[in-house]
Design an enzyme around this catalytic site. Structure first.
Site, PDB file in Angstrom:
ATOM      1  CB  CYS A 171      42.830 -17.272 -19.858  1.00 42.77           C
ATOM      2  SG  CYS A 171      44.449 -16.994 -19.265  1.00 42.77           S
ATOM      3  CD  GLU A 179      41.566 -18.792 -17.009  1.00 43.61           C
ATOM      4  OE1 GLU A 179      41.880 -17.608 -16.912  1.00 43.61           O
ATOM      5  OE2 GLU A 179      42.170 -19.597 -17.726  1.00 43.61           O
ATOM      6  CG  HIS A 220      45.941 -13.411 -19.782  1.00 43.44           C
ATOM      7  ND1 HIS A 220      47.081 -12.682 -19.886  1.00 43.44           N
ATOM      8  CD2 HIS A 220      45.641 -13.249 -18.563  1.00 43.44           C
ATOM      9  CE1 HIS A 220      47.240 -12.385 -18.505  1.00 43.44           C
ATOM     10  NE2 HIS A 220      46.404 -12.499 -17.671  1.00 43.44           N
TER      11      HIS A 220
END
Length: 196
Positions: free
Chosen positions: A107, A16, A132
């Site tokens: 996330c 990420e 997430h």
């Protein structure tokens, strides 16, 4: 050309961090990475023990004079917690939002948006975001609208779900900063999955 600031802490999810950095460079965006409260002054130890050397080791050195067009917050639980625990990062998120600049988070990174809002909401409005699944309840419990889409853009906030959506997240940022043609130009040679 647009400019991007991407944060990194110990425990940041490598994919990420690296994917947006790489894709934005391919698009011609000037990217700078900055460490947040790193245990080692020169590198971050990421979630899978990969060591990454940020362009600037300390957020405190650049926060006051940051003029980037987008602030990017990668995920990884411990990394996102480091962002949430940093008053400097929370103020920087607020500064970007107050200035009408882009903030991207993926996330667990969107928890930093939520925390920043809690500290000083002012005239800012909550947005529809994604994250997430492990932090979905935390975000919903704070009253934010939630979507399970892979990437969500609401106002000047762009959020995404996790490592598997990093490429889509990065290409969306390219499109927001540089236009659809640049996105297609960057994506073509990368041969992304058809579902992107």
């Amino acid at each position: 050309m647009p400019t991007a600031l991407i944060l990194i802490a110990d425990g940041t999810e490598e994919i990420e961090f690296v994917t947006p950095y790489d894709v934005l460079i391919r698009a011609g965006v000037t990217v700078k990475s900055v460490g947040v409260n790193l245990k080692n002054e020169s590198f971050a130890v990421c979630s899978r023990n990969v060591r990454i050397l940020p362009d600037e080791p300390s957020i405190d050195k650049i926060a006051a004079n940051c003029d980037a067009d987008i602030l990017i917050l990668p995920g990884g639980g411990p990394g996102a917690k480091a962002f949430c625990d940093s008053d400097t990062v929370l103020k920087l998120v607020r500064q970007f939002r107050d200035s009408g600049k882009w903030v991207g988070a993926i996330c667990a990174g969107p928890t930093t948006l939520v925390k920043s809002y809690e500290k000083e909401a002012g005239g800012l409005q909550k947005a529809t975001i994604t994250s997430h699944p492990s932090v979905e309840k935390e975000i919903r419990d704070k009253g934010w609208s939630y979507s399970s889409e892979r990437v969500v853009v609401d106002g000047k906030i762009v959020t995404s779900r996790g490592p598997g959506t990093s490429l889509l997240f990065a290409l969306t940022i390219v499109e927001l900063l540089c236009g659809t043609q640049k996105r297609e130009e960057v994506a073509g040679p990368m041969i992304p999955p058809a579902t992107l």
